[in-house]
Design a protein around this motif. Sequence first.
Motif, mmCIF file in Angstrom:
data_model
loop_
_atom_site.group_PDB
_atom_site.id
_atom_site.type_symbol
_atom_site.label_atom_id
_atom_site.label_comp_id
_atom_site.label_asym_id
_atom_site.label_seq_id
_atom_site.Cartn_x
_atom_site.Cartn_y
_atom_site.Cartn_z
ATOM 1 N N PRO A 1 0.796 -1.233 0.000
ATOM 2 C CA PRO A 1 0.000 0.000 0.000
ATOM 3 C C PRO A 1 0.828 1.282 0.000
ATOM 4 N N ALA A 2 1.954 1.286 0.688
ATOM 5 C CA ALA A 2 2.779 2.492 0.754
ATOM 6 C C ALA A 2 3.314 2.904 -0.614
ATOM 7 N N ALA A 3 3.374 1.967 -1.548
ATOM 8 C CA ALA A 3 3.894 2.260 -2.888
ATOM 9 C C ALA A 3 2.792 2.430 -3.928
ATOM 10 N N HIS A 4 1.541 2.246 -3.547
ATOM 11 C CA HIS A 4 0.455 2.303 -4.518
ATOM 12 C C HIS A 4 0.418 3.627 -5.278
ATOM 13 N N ALA A 5 0.485 4.741 -4.561
ATOM 14 C CA ALA A 5 0.364 6.048 -5.212
ATOM 15 C C ALA A 5 1.550 6.311 -6.128
ATOM 16 N N ASP A 6 2.765 5.998 -5.677
ATOM 17 C CA ASP A 6 3.957 6.267 -6.484
ATOM 18 C C ASP A 6 3.904 5.518 -7.807
ATOM 19 N N ILE A 7 3.599 4.221 -7.771
ATOM 20 C CA ILE A 7 3.536 3.437 -9.008
ATOM 21 C C ILE A 7 2.391 3.928 -9.892
ATOM 22 N N ALA A 8 1.249 4.234 -9.293
ATOM 23 C CA ALA A 8 0.110 4.717 -10.083
ATOM 24 C C ALA A 8 0.448 6.028 -10.785
ATOM 25 N N LEU A 9 1.069 6.953 -10.078
ATOM 26 C CA LEU A 9 1.413 8.242 -10.675
ATOM 27 C C LEU A 9 2.429 8.074 -11.802
ATOM 28 N N ARG A 10 3.394 7.207 -11.615
ATOM 29 C CA ARG A 10 4.391 6.964 -12.659
ATOM 30 C C ARG A 10 3.745 6.300 -13.876
ATOM 31 N N ALA A 11 2.811 5.393 -13.643
ATOM 32 C CA ALA A 11 2.134 4.734 -14.755
ATOM 33 C C ALA A 11 1.271 5.728 -15.534
ATOM 34 N N ILE A 12 0.563 6.570 -14.816
ATOM 35 C CA ILE A 12 -0.265 7.589 -15.474
ATOM 36 C C ILE A 12 0.605 8.518 -16.312
ATOM 37 N N ALA A 13 1.735 8.934 -15.749
ATOM 38 C CA ALA A 13 2.649 9.816 -16.485
ATOM 39 C C ALA A 13 3.175 9.149 -17.751
ATOM 40 N N ALA A 14 3.234 7.824 -17.745
ATOM 41 C CA ALA A 14 3.708 7.084 -18.912
ATOM 42 C C ALA A 14 2.579 6.757 -19.890
ATOM 43 N N GLY A 15 1.374 7.260 -19.607
ATOM 44 C CA GLY A 15 0.255 7.070 -20.514
ATOM 45 C C GLY A 15 -0.500 5.766 -20.340
ATOM 46 N N LYS A 16 -0.375 5.139 -19.158
ATOM 47 C CA LYS A 16 -1.041 3.871 -18.917
ATOM 48 C C LYS A 16 -2.313 4.043 -18.092
ATOM 49 N N ALA A 17 -3.240 3.119 -18.271
ATOM 50 C CA ALA A 17 -4.318 2.936 -17.303
ATOM 51 C C ALA A 17 -3.746 2.186 -16.106
ATOM 52 N N VAL A 18 -4.442 2.254 -14.966
ATOM 53 C CA VAL A 18 -3.945 1.621 -13.746
ATOM 54 C C VAL A 18 -5.093 0.898 -13.034
ATOM 55 N N TYR A 19 -4.796 -0.319 -12.571
ATOM 56 C CA TYR A 19 -5.700 -1.035 -11.670
ATOM 57 C C TYR A 19 -4.845 -1.532 -10.522
ATOM 58 N N GLY A 20 -5.246 -1.218 -9.293
ATOM 59 C CA GLY A 20 -4.417 -1.560 -8.152
ATOM 60 C C GLY A 20 -5.118 -2.441 -7.150
ATOM 61 N N GLU A 21 -4.326 -3.154 -6.376
ATOM 62 C CA GLU A 21 -4.880 -3.825 -5.205
ATOM 63 C C GLU A 21 -5.335 -2.761 -4.205
ATOM 64 N N LYS A 22 -6.229 -3.136 -3.319
ATOM 65 C CA LYS A 22 -6.727 -2.194 -2.329
ATOM 66 C C LYS A 22 -5.662 -1.932 -1.276
ATOM 67 N N PRO A 23 -5.678 -0.721 -0.671
ATOM 68 C CA PRO A 23 -6.507 0.435 -1.003
ATOM 69 C C PRO A 23 -5.927 1.210 -2.179
ATOM 70 N N LEU A 24 -6.684 2.202 -2.670
ATOM 71 C CA LEU A 24 -6.228 3.018 -3.802
ATOM 72 C C LEU A 24 -4.879 3.642 -3.506
ATOM 73 N N ALA A 25 -4.667 4.102 -2.294
ATOM 74 C CA ALA A 25 -3.392 4.649 -1.833
ATOM 75 C C ALA A 25 -3.361 4.529 -0.321
ATOM 76 N N ALA A 26 -2.223 4.856 0.275
ATOM 77 C CA ALA A 26 -2.097 4.725 1.722
ATOM 78 C C ALA A 26 -2.960 5.733 2.460
ATOM 79 N N THR A 27 -3.200 6.897 1.844
ATOM 80 C CA THR A 27 -4.019 7.949 2.453
ATOM 81 C C THR A 27 -4.885 8.593 1.382
ATOM 82 N N THR A 28 -5.944 9.283 1.816
ATOM 83 C CA THR A 28 -6.774 9.998 0.842
ATOM 84 C C THR A 28 -6.007 11.134 0.186
ATOM 85 N N GLU A 29 -5.059 11.721 0.902
ATOM 86 C CA GLU A 29 -4.248 12.789 0.297
ATOM 87 C C GLU A 29 -3.482 12.256 -0.907
ATOM 88 N N GLU A 30 -2.866 11.086 -0.749
ATOM 89 C CA GLU A 30 -2.161 10.482 -1.871
ATOM 90 C C GLU A 30 -3.138 10.035 -2.954
#
Length: 363
Positions: free
Chosen positions: A75-104
């Motif tokens: 979970p602590a890495a969910h936001a970082d990988i998602a943001l990097r994937a989005i920046a690379a033009g990818k869609a993202v599907y993650g295991e729960k939770p979406l990120a470690a915090t709502t801020e992320e």
Amino acid sequence: MGKPLNIGVVGCGNIITQYLATFPRLASVRLVAVADLDFARAEAVAAGQPGVRALSVDDLLADPAVDLVLNLTIPAAHADIALRAIAAGKAVYGEKPLAATTEEARKVLEAAAAAGAVIGCAPDTVLGTGIQTARKAIDDGLIGTPISATATMMTPGHERWHPNPDFYYQPGGGPLLDMGPYYVSALVTLLGPVVSVIGAASHTRSDRTIGKGPRAGESIPVSTDTHVTGVLVHESGALSTLVMSFDAVATQSANLEIHGDAGSLIVPDPNRFDGEVKLRTLGGEGWEVLPVSAGYVDAARGFGLHDIAVTPAGTEPRPGGQLAFHVLEVMESVLESAALGQSVKVASRCDRPVAVPLTDLGG
């Protein structure tokens, strides 16, 4: 749709085995690459999957053959990988939770909106015949107007079976953030979004003893609450009572019950895709098992990827980012309420996900 959605997996831990078992059943998706910080683990997975390449994380995110990144990191890495994937033009599907915090998580959704990227998130158990048959019963008016629900998860703690349970007893862990996504996602699917919560929490022990594996007998500290209860006020007016515990021994309570003014439902474990739905109507005699009437038949972990693959462009998929963000905020709000000793409003909203008609993909 024309061709399968090409999937690249980041994170080759234990959970990947469940996805690997599902991919061959889904013509809508195709696994093409895997990556892990431990490259040997990625190589081991790829070796058992014909045509799948083992890549570094950077190379997978940059690979033009990957359409969607399946984020199976911690979970602590969910936001970082998602943001990097989005920046690379990818869609993202993650295991729960979406990120470690709502801020992320908010940053992930904002980046996805700016890039026009699709975001999805587990759990996809709500797409199976168990929760969806219960959803159809509610939508068909079999229990009348929904009034309340109870969601109960009682266990003595993961240290009894997990060889490395430390995370579950640190901030960001605990029974609510670990198992709550299954229960809260089911409640929102059945009863709609939540507008406010009242929570209380406690923990009974300052340390736990690992029961199995190479660290058996080792004591680990507890620095988060291990018994959490909350009342969720749904936008519809229905009230859900949530109890999540790593302190209890067992319970005979149903995992989920939904009560209306004309009947009550016993709903299967939201950590499963199937199970019996039972109905008792006002004036009726005993409980009846409802026939399976909705949801993906014989679904398993990974059907959320299929749902994304077949969702029309510009439409929020059922296991979408908006639902995952709302579920995360509900859980954070319960913990905040427990700390403050007062009701907390939930700012986000999501649409109640579209029901899944009875769908058999075969295989």
